[in-house]
Design a protein around this motif. Structure first.
Motif, PDB file in Angstrom:
ATOM      1  N   ALA A 191      -9.810  -3.366  -4.518  1.00  0.00           N
ATOM      2  CA  ALA A 191      -9.456  -2.478  -3.410  1.00  0.00           C
ATOM      3  C   ALA A 191      -8.463  -1.406  -3.842  1.00  0.00           C
ATOM      4  N   ARG A 192      -7.463  -1.795  -4.630  1.00  0.00           N
ATOM      5  CA  ARG A 192      -6.470  -0.817  -5.102  1.00  0.00           C
ATOM      6  C   ARG A 192      -7.145   0.254  -5.976  1.00  0.00           C
ATOM      7  N   ARG A 193      -8.085  -0.177  -6.822  1.00  0.00           N
ATOM      8  CA  ARG A 193      -8.770   0.775  -7.702  1.00  0.00           C
ATOM      9  C   ARG A 193      -9.688   1.708  -6.915  1.00  0.00           C
ATOM     10  N   VAL A 194     -10.406   1.165  -5.935  1.00  0.00           N
ATOM     11  CA  VAL A 194     -11.424   1.946  -5.226  1.00  0.00           C
ATOM     12  C   VAL A 194     -10.831   2.753  -4.068  1.00  0.00           C
ATOM     13  N   LEU A 195      -9.922   2.145  -3.306  1.00  0.00           N
ATOM     14  CA  LEU A 195      -9.426   2.757  -2.082  1.00  0.00           C
ATOM     15  C   LEU A 195      -8.101   3.492  -2.239  1.00  0.00           C
ATOM     16  N   GLY A 196      -7.339   3.138  -3.277  1.00  0.00           N
ATOM     17  CA  GLY A 196      -6.021   3.740  -3.442  1.00  0.00           C
ATOM     18  C   GLY A 196      -4.939   2.858  -2.840  1.00  0.00           C
ATOM     19  N   ALA A 197      -3.731   2.965  -3.379  1.00  0.00           N
ATOM     20  CA  ALA A 197      -2.639   2.065  -3.011  1.00  0.00           C
ATOM     21  C   ALA A 197      -2.206   2.213  -1.555  1.00  0.00           C
TER      22      ALA A 197
END
Length: 388
Positions: free
Chosen positions: A343-349
């Motif tokens: 999720a962090r990689r795909v959606l952003g922090a």
């Protein structure tokens, strides 16, 4: 919000037969309320201003839009400091003087914009598609500019989604009820209000949208979507059994229409599982999601938001079940760790789902450690009790 209540007594308005001011079209539940609002409620002073603003619905939409833009810019102020709009290249909007926003997954200096610029861009693209009678696929892609970033293609969230929802409704509110962009704008406003957690306003908008769709004889798929939106709100407002009944019907109807291996069906499957989780029906959640997750991974891939949400829901069912074993806790932690990384990689922090997943992961790790300590302590006690 969509004007569904009498401005004098706040009673629900009938959908088509409400009494209205002949000048500004403000609607009332009856003559008595109209008279009282004119004499005691200040309508005599506002009537001309509302009329000049395009009528009651348009005037309200413009007012709410302006307020929502200010809120979105304020919430994004720290992140947008020193940046410029990628559309007009200015820090402050030349006309409205509004600040910048960024509610997507763009990185670095990309994605900063004024809500007004995003709205004008979407308005132009949709108008061009209408004027040239472009095909449905192109029209849908153009319409997506109202809700998703044209650079990273992620849907806007939070206050930015709310501001764009009001911008969209402000653009199309004056059209006839049967007009497709007006109907889509009402739905988008409901999504934006929900994103910003303005739940009572979102409920009013979504009930109005469902009532209008039924009145106009809308397609079954559209009505199912509106019912699903209402189910979300019922759950958020604590009406969980009502939400589950409606959600079960929506999932069954979507399955009949599209079959199991379609994105719409998988979205509704995830929503149904979440309602079951809210009601702590853990075994049903686990059985259902262990069946549907392989389908989601095959159809949508592991990095799709719906797949990630399904995995997170399964992890919470494993973790929250009072009968959970240590292996269940460990599986929950492993699942949430993997979901969080993707999720962090795909959606952003900054995406809300990332923060929620990381919070759940911290809780799951703490619970697993506590259970491991208890098991270890019990093993030591048993070993001490064993005769040598």
């Amino acid at each position: 919000m969509i004007l569904t209540q009498c401005p004098c007594c706040a009673a629900p308005l009938p959908p088509t037969s409400a009494k209205q001011c002949s000048r500004c079209k403000t609607r009332y539940c009856g003559v008595a309320c109209q008279k009282k609002h004119w004499e005691e409620g200040g309508h005599d002073k506002l009537c001309r201003k509302i009329r000049k603003g395009g009528g009651a619905e348009q005037y309200n939409a413009n007012k709410k839009y302006t307020e929502a833009v200010a809120v979105a810019a304020e919430e994004c102020a720290e992140d947008t400091k020193g940046q410029t709009c990628y559309i007009c290249t200015q820090a402050l909007h030349w006309k409205t003087k509004e600040g910048l926003v960024r509610g997507c997954s763009c990185r670095g200096t990309a994605g900063y914009a004024h809500v007004s610029c995003l709205a004008e861009q979407a308005k132009i693209l949709v108008a061009e598609a209408e004027e040239n009678n472009l095909d449905l696929k192109v029209k849908r892609a153009r319409w997506a500019r109202w809700s998703a970033c044209s650079l990273c293609e992620q849907r806007y969230h939070g206050a930015v989604a709310c501001a764009l929802g009001w911008a969209c409704w402000n653009t199309y509110a004056g059209r006839p009820e049967s007009d497709t962009p007006r109907q889509l704008a009402m739905n988008l406003l409901g999504v934006g209000l929900y994103q910003a957690q303005h739940l009572e306003e979102a409920l009013s908008v979504r009930e109005a949208a469902l009532s209008m769709a039924r009145r106009l004889g809308g397609p079954a798929e559209h009505i199912l979507t509106l019912q699903g939106n209402l189910a979300n709100l019922y759950g958020q407002l604590g009406q969980k059994e009502q939400a589950l009944r409606l959600r079960r019907d929506v999932y069954a109807g979507t399955l009949r229409l599209h079959g199991e291996e379609k994105e719409h069906t998988l979205i509704e499957a995830n929503n149904y599982a979440m309602n079951l989780l809210d009601l702590r029906r853990f075994e049903e959640v686990k059985l259902f999601l262990r069946k549907m997750l392989p389908v989601a991974q095959r159809v949508l891939t592991d990095s799709h938001l719906i797949t990630l949400k399904m995995r997170c829901c399964l992890a919470m069912a494993l973790h929250d079940d009072p009968s959970a074993t240590l292996d269940n806790f460990r599986e929950a932690v492993t699942t949430l760790e993997d979901v969080g990384r993707i999720a962090r990689r795909v959606l952003g922090a900054k995406h809300p789902f990332v923060g929620l997943t990381e919070l759940r992961l911290r809780n799951a790790r703490a619970t697993a450690r506590a259970r491991e300590l208890n098991v270890s302590s019990l093993a030591d006690e048993l070993e001490a009790m064993t005769p040598t």
